[in-house]
Design a protein around this motif. Structure first.
Motif, PDB file in Angstrom:
ATOM      1  N   UNK A   1      52.533  60.094  25.633  1.00  0.00           N
ATOM      2  CA  UNK A   1      53.962  60.314  25.546  1.00  0.00           C
ATOM      3  C   UNK A   1      54.616  60.855  26.733  1.00  0.00           C
ATOM      4  N   UNK A   2      55.651  60.335  26.987  1.00  0.00           N
ATOM      5  CA  UNK A   2      56.557  60.647  28.284  1.00  0.00           C
ATOM      6  C   UNK A   2      58.035  60.881  27.718  1.00  0.00           C
ATOM      7  N   UNK A   3      58.341  62.277  28.099  1.00  0.00           N
ATOM      8  CA  UNK A   3      59.790  62.469  28.131  1.00  0.00           C
ATOM      9  C   UNK A   3      60.632  62.573  29.330  1.00  0.00           C
ATOM     10  N   UNK A   4      61.691  62.496  28.733  1.00  0.00           N
ATOM     11  CA  UNK A   4      62.836  62.471  29.971  1.00  0.00           C
ATOM     12  C   UNK A   4      62.429  61.508  30.972  1.00  0.00           C
ATOM     13  N   UNK A   5      62.171  60.308  31.007  1.00  0.00           N
ATOM     14  CA  UNK A   5      61.532  59.417  32.022  1.00  0.00           C
ATOM     15  C   UNK A   5      62.646  59.359  33.148  1.00  0.00           C
ATOM     16  N   UNK A   6      61.801  59.189  34.148  1.00  0.00           N
ATOM     17  CA  UNK A   6      62.401  59.167  35.536  1.00  0.00           C
ATOM     18  C   UNK A   6      62.123  58.114  36.182  1.00  0.00           C
ATOM     19  N   UNK A   7      62.814  57.576  37.193  1.00  0.00           N
ATOM     20  CA  UNK A   7      62.635  56.262  37.958  1.00  0.00           C
ATOM     21  C   UNK A   7      61.282  56.114  38.373  1.00  0.00           C
ATOM     22  N   UNK A   8      60.646  57.399  39.242  1.00  0.00           N
ATOM     23  CA  UNK A   8      59.549  57.412  39.695  1.00  0.00           C
ATOM     24  C   UNK A   8      58.582  57.356  38.683  1.00  0.00           C
ATOM     25  N   UNK A   9      58.812  57.466  37.382  1.00  0.00           N
ATOM     26  CA  UNK A   9      57.514  56.992  36.284  1.00  0.00           C
ATOM     27  C   UNK A   9      57.131  55.412  36.363  1.00  0.00           C
ATOM     28  N   UNK A  10      58.027  54.627  36.871  1.00  0.00           N
ATOM     29  CA  UNK A  10      57.964  53.347  36.871  1.00  0.00           C
ATOM     30  C   UNK A  10      56.443  53.043  37.438  1.00  0.00           C
ATOM     31  N   UNK A  11      55.708  52.171  36.742  1.00  0.00           N
ATOM     32  CA  UNK A  11      54.216  51.848  37.105  1.00  0.00           C
ATOM     33  C   UNK A  11      53.611  51.249  36.148  1.00  0.00           C
ATOM     34  N   UNK A  12      52.411  50.852  36.413  1.00  0.00           N
ATOM     35  CA  UNK A  12      51.352  50.450  35.468  1.00  0.00           C
ATOM     36  C   UNK A  12      50.593  51.523  34.867  1.00  0.00           C
ATOM     37  N   UNK A  13      50.346  51.524  33.791  1.00  0.00           N
ATOM     38  CA  UNK A  13      49.481  52.862  33.182  1.00  0.00           C
ATOM     39  C   UNK A  13      48.525  52.100  32.422  1.00  0.00           C
TER      40      UNK A  13
END
Lengths: 116, 117
Positions: free
Chosen positions: A77-89
């Protein structure tokens, strides 16, 4: 039969939103992992769970919270998403956490997260 | 600190030609070494592994790798590539910790292999 599955495969969302990624494995493994692969393909471990217990936490922002309801599932779970969270998980699993088999990891197909 | 370096970001090879991908590692103890392959849009798949013993290890899909301690290398080879070998290849070193902490993999930056017809 899919060994390690992830949902969703693609996730597009706006900054500030909260989102979850789910992972399931049917291999009978007792250890599961979350990895982040950035735009340059660099792959880094984020978390590891063994039998629902958190065993590796690689200095990830506390906006990221893994949860393992049972040893076959590991959600992120990811809260308060930021631009830098863009990626492949990627989710992965292995048998055991401390023997040689822990390195033989089975990966899911990945979830491409795009934060706009 | 442990690290893995893959010097080649891209390699283009003709179908049927041989392929060699370089991997150098830094690790304070005897390393456990791995090669994983990532096909487009897929997760990673283990190609081969080295723990100890024979320094030339065989893997799936016709790949082999050789551990050279003196060079801190674990290069991946295939005698004759097929178009389906086009993928991203990752070298990794296994980091051993105390049992309670759990082992983990440290990956190199990857090498993208393009196969020309």
């Amino acid at each position: 039969d899919t060994a390690v599955s992830q949902t969703p495969k693609y996730l597009v969302t706006q900054m500030g939103n909260d989102k979850s990624i789910k992972c399931e494995q049917n291999l009978g493994h007792d250890t599961m992992y979350w990895y982040k692969q950035d735009s340059k393909k660099f792959l880094k471990i984020m978390f590891s769970y063994n039998n629902k217990e958190l065993i590796i936490n690689e200095t990830v922002p506390n906006r990221f919270s893994p949860k393992s309801p049972d040893k076959a599932h590991l959600n992120l779970h990811i809260n308060s998403l930021e631009l830098g969270d863009s990626a492949v998980y990627f989710c992965a699993s292995s048998q055991d956490r401390a023997s040689r088999s822990s390195y033989e990891q089975y990966f899911g197909p990945g979830t491409r997260l795009t934060v706009t | 600190a442990q690290s893995v370096t893959q010097p080649d970001i891209h390699i283009t090879v003709s179908e049927g030609a041989s392929l060699e991908l370089r991997c150098n590692y830094s690790y304070g103890a005897t390393p456990y070494l791995f090669w994983y392959v990532q096909s487009p849009g897929q997760g990673l798949q283990l190609l081969l592994k080295y723990f100890s013993g024979d320094t030339l290890v065989q893997g799936i899909k016709g790949f082999e790798a050789e551990f050279k301690r003196s060079q801190s290398s674990f290069n991946l080879r295939k005698p004759s590539v097929h178009w389906s070998d086009a993928a991203e290849y990752f070298c990794a070193v296994g980091i051993r910790t105390i049992k309670a902490a759990g082992n983990k993999l440290t990956f190199g930056g990857g090498t993208r292999v393009l196969v020309k017809p």
